[in-house]
Design an enzyme around this catalytic site. Structure first.
Site, mmCIF file in Angstrom:
data_model
loop_
_atom_site.group_PDB
_atom_site.id
_atom_site.type_symbol
_atom_site.label_atom_id
_atom_site.label_comp_id
_atom_site.label_asym_id
_atom_site.label_seq_id
_atom_site.Cartn_x
_atom_site.Cartn_y
_atom_site.Cartn_z
ATOM 1 C CB ALA A 248 -0.936 -0.005 1.205
ATOM 2 C CE1 TYR A 249 5.362 5.554 2.778
ATOM 3 C CE2 TYR A 249 7.099 4.080 2.023
ATOM 4 C CZ TYR A 249 6.689 5.325 2.480
ATOM 5 O OH TYR A 249 7.607 6.327 2.632
ATOM 6 C CB SER A 250 5.373 0.193 -2.651
ATOM 7 O OG SER A 250 6.424 -0.162 -1.775
ATOM 8 C CB SER B 10 0.365 5.567 -1.468
ATOM 9 O OG SER B 10 1.464 5.496 -0.572
#
Length: 170
Positions: free
Chosen positions: A153-155, A157
């Protein structure tokens, strides 16, 4: 870019990279507008900047995920004008893909991607009226370029933010 006398709006200015950017900009002669959710932390950063540099920064307690708060920020930008916009507000997310709830991905995308996009759109009129060079910065990470295990999810975004910045750069 010479930032002396420029006005810089920094999100996520209550800690971390955002706080460091605000302190650096003030030390280099810019007037920082500090944006973050925690008013008490913004006041702490404002006091530290005043003590270190003599610059009296402006604080705007706001949540960039709320449209009403983005409009409040845009109103301040109209009042003061801004030449520099630094998107430093952000969150990370950890977990295996198969165990990640949809709301984790949605919140991560909202804070790291959608909110900076929408905030930038609302600030463009004020930025276009500023004299001289103007810059928009999105704090990112190598995770924007390469997927990191257990941080999809972080990557995702940050990759979306990277592509957005590349798209609007010209």
């Amino acid at each position: 870019m010479d930032i002396k006398g420029k006005i810089a709006l920094i999100t996520g200015a209550s800690s971390g990279i955002g706080e460091a950017a605000a302190r650096l900009f003030a030390a280099k002669g810019a007037l920082p507008i500090l944006v973050a959710r925690r008013a008490d932390e913004l006041k702490r950063v404002q006091a530290a900047i005043r003590t270190e540099t003599g610059v009296d920064s402006i604080i705007i307690p706001a949540d960039i995920t709320r449209d009403s708060d983005r409009q409040k920020i845009a109103g301040a930008a109209e009042q003061y004008g801004i030449s520099l916009l630094v998107h430093s507000a952000g969150i990370t997310a950890h977990g295996k893909f198969e165990h990640t709830r949809p709301e984790v991905l949605e919140k991560t995308m909202e804070i790291n991607f959608y909110s900076p996009v929408y905030l930038t759109q609302s600030l463009l009129p004020a930025m276009r009226r500023a004299q001289g060079p103007r810059k928009i910065v999105l704090i990112s990470t190598p995770s924007a370029l390469h997927g990191i295990p257990h941080r999809f999810a972080y990557s995702a975004s940050k990759a979306a933010g990277h592509a957005w910045m590349e798209s609007i750069r010209v």
